[in-house]
Design a protein around this motif. Structure first.
Motif, PDB file in Angstrom:
ATOM      1  N   LEU A 197       0.810  -1.216   0.000  1.00 50.00           N
ATOM      2  CA  LEU A 197       0.000   0.000   0.000  1.00 50.00           C
ATOM      3  C   LEU A 197       0.853   1.280   0.000  1.00 50.00           C
ATOM      4  N   GLU A 198       2.094   1.143  -0.400  1.00 53.76           N
ATOM      5  CA  GLU A 198       2.964   2.310  -0.461  1.00 53.76           C
ATOM      6  C   GLU A 198       2.358   3.417  -1.329  1.00 53.76           C
ATOM      7  N   ALA A 199       1.807   3.058  -2.482  1.00 57.13           N
ATOM      8  CA  ALA A 199       1.245   4.053  -3.399  1.00 57.13           C
ATOM      9  C   ALA A 199       0.056   4.775  -2.774  1.00 57.13           C
ATOM     10  N   LEU A 200      -0.732   4.075  -1.981  1.00 54.35           N
ATOM     11  CA  LEU A 200      -1.892   4.709  -1.339  1.00 54.35           C
ATOM     12  C   LEU A 200      -1.446   5.803  -0.382  1.00 54.35           C
ATOM     13  N   PHE A 201      -0.467   5.492   0.470  1.00 50.63           N
ATOM     14  CA  PHE A 201      -0.002   6.477   1.440  1.00 50.63           C
ATOM     15  C   PHE A 201       0.733   7.628   0.756  1.00 50.63           C
ATOM     16  N   LEU A 202       1.440   7.320  -0.326  1.00 48.52           N
ATOM     17  CA  LEU A 202       2.121   8.378  -1.075  1.00 48.52           C
ATOM     18  C   LEU A 202       1.099   9.318  -1.710  1.00 48.52           C
ATOM     19  N   LEU A 203       0.027   8.757  -2.244  1.00 43.53           N
ATOM     20  CA  LEU A 203      -1.058   9.580  -2.793  1.00 43.53           C
ATOM     21  C   LEU A 203      -1.677  10.457  -1.718  1.00 43.53           C
ATOM     22  N   ALA A 204      -1.907   9.891  -0.542  1.00 45.40           N
ATOM     23  CA  ALA A 204      -2.514  10.651   0.548  1.00 45.40           C
ATOM     24  C   ALA A 204      -1.650  11.842   0.928  1.00 45.40           C
ATOM     25  N   LEU A 205      -0.346  11.644   0.968  1.00 42.68           N
ATOM     26  CA  LEU A 205       0.554  12.709   1.410  1.00 42.68           C
ATOM     27  C   LEU A 205       0.858  13.733   0.329  1.00 42.68           C
ATOM     28  N   LEU A 209     -10.599  -1.742  -9.117  1.00 44.42           N
ATOM     29  CA  LEU A 209     -10.086  -0.935  -8.007  1.00 44.42           C
ATOM     30  C   LEU A 209      -8.565  -0.969  -7.969  1.00 44.42           C
ATOM     31  N   ILE A 210      -7.983   0.140  -7.550  1.00 40.32           N
ATOM     32  CA  ILE A 210      -6.519   0.215  -7.469  1.00 40.32           C
ATOM     33  C   ILE A 210      -6.007  -0.440  -6.194  1.00 40.32           C
ATOM     34  N   PHE A 211      -6.648  -0.145  -5.079  1.00 38.29           N
ATOM     35  CA  PHE A 211      -6.162  -0.648  -3.797  1.00 38.29           C
ATOM     36  C   PHE A 211      -7.074  -1.764  -3.301  1.00 38.29           C
ATOM     37  N   THR A 212      -6.575  -2.977  -3.444  1.00 38.51           N
ATOM     38  CA  THR A 212      -7.384  -4.169  -3.177  1.00 38.51           C
ATOM     39  C   THR A 212      -6.645  -5.148  -2.262  1.00 38.51           C
ATOM     40  N   ASN A 213      -7.402  -6.162  -1.832  1.00 38.64           N
ATOM     41  CA  ASN A 213      -6.795  -7.283  -1.129  1.00 38.64           C
ATOM     42  C   ASN A 213      -6.405  -8.345  -2.160  1.00 38.64           C
ATOM     43  N   HIS A 214      -6.105  -9.539  -1.720  1.00 43.12           N
ATOM     44  CA  HIS A 214      -5.650 -10.598  -2.642  1.00 43.12           C
ATOM     45  C   HIS A 214      -6.771 -11.163  -3.509  1.00 43.12           C
ATOM     46  N   HIS A 215      -7.991 -10.718  -3.281  1.00 42.22           N
ATOM     47  CA  HIS A 215      -9.118 -11.212  -4.079  1.00 42.22           C
ATOM     48  C   HIS A 215      -9.720 -10.122  -4.970  1.00 42.22           C
ATOM     49  N   GLY A 216      -9.107  -8.941  -4.989  1.00 38.62           N
ATOM     50  CA  GLY A 216      -9.580  -7.881  -5.872  1.00 38.62           C
ATOM     51  C   GLY A 216     -10.634  -6.972  -5.278  1.00 38.62           C
ATOM     52  N   THR A 217     -11.053  -7.230  -4.043  1.00 38.24           N
ATOM     53  CA  THR A 217     -12.028  -6.346  -3.398  1.00 38.24           C
ATOM     54  C   THR A 217     -11.290  -5.280  -2.591  1.00 38.24           C
ATOM     55  N   SER A 218     -12.008  -4.273  -2.163  1.00 42.59           N
ATOM     56  CA  SER A 218     -11.392  -3.131  -1.494  1.00 42.59           C
ATOM     57  C   SER A 218     -10.631  -3.533  -0.236  1.00 42.59           C
ATOM     58  N   VAL A 219      -9.515  -2.851  -0.024  1.00 44.54           N
ATOM     59  CA  VAL A 219      -8.709  -3.079   1.163  1.00 44.54           C
ATOM     60  C   VAL A 219      -9.240  -2.274   2.344  1.00 44.54           C
ATOM     61  N   GLY A 220     -10.349  -1.595   2.131  1.00 47.03           N
ATOM     62  CA  GLY A 220     -10.869  -0.661   3.119  1.00 47.03           C
ATOM     63  C   GLY A 220     -11.059  -1.189   4.514  1.00 47.03           C
ATOM     64  N   MET A 221     -11.538  -2.412   4.679  1.00 46.22           N
ATOM     65  CA  MET A 221     -11.804  -2.952   6.004  1.00 46.22           C
ATOM     66  C   MET A 221     -10.524  -3.159   6.812  1.00 46.22           C
ATOM     67  N   ASN A 222      -9.397  -3.296   6.134  1.00 44.97           N
ATOM     68  CA  ASN A 222      -8.124  -3.535   6.822  1.00 44.97           C
ATOM     69  C   ASN A 222      -7.218  -2.306   6.871  1.00 44.97           C
ATOM     70  N   LEU A 223      -7.620  -1.218   6.225  1.00 48.10           N
ATOM     71  CA  LEU A 223      -6.729  -0.073   6.084  1.00 48.10           C
ATOM     72  C   LEU A 223      -6.353   0.541   7.422  1.00 48.10           C
ATOM     73  N   THR A 224      -7.308   0.691   8.326  1.00 46.14           N
ATOM     74  CA  THR A 224      -7.011   1.312   9.614  1.00 46.14           C
ATOM     75  C   THR A 224      -5.970   0.519  10.386  1.00 46.14           C
ATOM     76  N   ARG A 225      -6.138  -0.809  10.415  1.00 43.47           N
ATOM     77  CA  ARG A 225      -5.177  -1.658  11.120  1.00 43.47           C
ATOM     78  C   ARG A 225      -3.785  -1.543  10.505  1.00 43.47           C
ATOM     79  N   VAL A 226      -3.723  -1.593   9.173  1.00 42.66           N
ATOM     80  CA  VAL A 226      -2.431  -1.485   8.485  1.00 42.66           C
ATOM     81  C   VAL A 226      -1.797  -0.131   8.754  1.00 42.66           C
ATOM     82  N   TRP A 227      -2.610   0.910   8.745  1.00 40.28           N
ATOM     83  CA  TRP A 227      -2.102   2.262   8.977  1.00 40.28           C
ATOM     84  C   TRP A 227      -1.442   2.371  10.352  1.00 40.28           C
ATOM     85  N   TYR A 228      -2.124   1.901  11.378  1.00 46.12           N
ATOM     86  CA  TYR A 228      -1.571   1.979  12.729  1.00 46.12           C
ATOM     87  C   TYR A 228      -0.269   1.192  12.837  1.00 46.12           C
TER      88      TYR A 228
END
Length: 263
Positions: free
Chosen positions: A64-72, A156-175
């Motif tokens: 998810l490096e690209a996601l955080f780089l986009l955010a910043l 979607l650009i930011f997905t899990n290993h099955h192609g669905t959104s990584v959204g449910m795990n993003l907070t945990r990964v971020w912390y």
């Protein structure tokens, strides 16, 4: 006459009177005339540029490096980042188009339209961010091939290993990534404020440009939200006014001093 009551109390009272009105116990819901209090502004913390660099260096190569780089580098909202699709990336112009959000509602991920007309926008991105997106696309393609028929083709650009959104795990990964980097413990949304803070500190980036990139509904809102960031700009304006009507012989660059290009 309108009164104010605590936000939680108003909500409970409004619901109770609505139910009583449905039962025929009251004629109308008088809580409709009660103004809800303004919620207190949340505390915004931001990273200094060196903290952002430390964080980005520590997540080099992360999925998810690209996601955080986009955010910043753009100040995009969490839902906007999660809603990005590959069709929204314009590599020729080095920009991304924000056309949808993915948000959490009732414990589920939901796709919605942007919150306002100005939220639908094209956001130019720097070369290193575009390069990170391109590398992310190659890595995702490898994951997609491995998943085979189990891949959800949602573009979607930011997905899990099955192609669905990584959204449910993003907070945990971020912390996890934030704490591992050893930087100030800010919220994910504060990456947006960090972008605004750094951009405002660059004299060549105007409030208008920052407002457009953030998708605010007006420049006035941007100035109000980040009023402290533009204090230096206002001080420069005062200093400039001191020379505004000075005799040209008394100032070396009178025209440049008021921000007008010569020639």
């Amino acid at each position: 006459m309108a009164f104010s009551v605590p936000l939680g109390s108003r909500t409970i009272l409004h619901r109770a009177l609505t139910q009583a009105q449905q039962w025929g116990l009251v004629i109308r819901n008088v809580a409709e005339n009660v103004k809800p209090p303004r919620s207190a502004p949340s505390t915004r913390q931001v990273w200094e540029p060196h903290e952002a660099r430390t964080f980005l260096a520590s997540i080099k190569g992360h999925p998810l490096e690209a996601l955080f780089l986009l955010a910043l580098t753009t100040g995009m909202r969490r839902g906007e980042l999660l809603g990005l699709r590959w069709q929204d990336v314009d590599e020729a112009r080095s920009q991304v188009h924000i056309r949808q959000n993915i948000v959490t509602a009732a414990g589920k991920l939901t796709t919605t339209t942007p919150k306002s007309r100005r939220s639908v926008r094209a956001v130019p991105i720097p070369p290193d961010t575009l390069a990170a997106l391109q590398a992310h696309r190659e890595a995702q393609q490898a994951t997609r091939e491995k998943a085979g028929d189990n891949w959800a083709d949602l573009d979607l650009i930011f997905t899990n290993h099955h192609g669905t959104s990584v959204g449910m795990n993003l907070t945990r990964v971020w912390y996890e990534l934030r704490d591992a980097a050893g930087v100030k413990r800010i919220r994910f949304h504060d990456l947006r404020h960090t972008y605004a803070s750094v951009a405002a500190s660059r004299k060549q980036v105007s409030a208008q440009v920052i407002s457009e990139r953030l998708g605010h509904f007006s420049v006035a809102f941007t100035l109000q939200t980040y009023v402290h960031l533009f204090d230096e700009e206002r001080r420069r304006a005062v200093h400039t006014t001191e020379n505004l009507f000075a005799d040209e012989a008394e100032t070396e660059t009178p025209v440049e001093a008021i921000g007008v290009k010569q020639g």
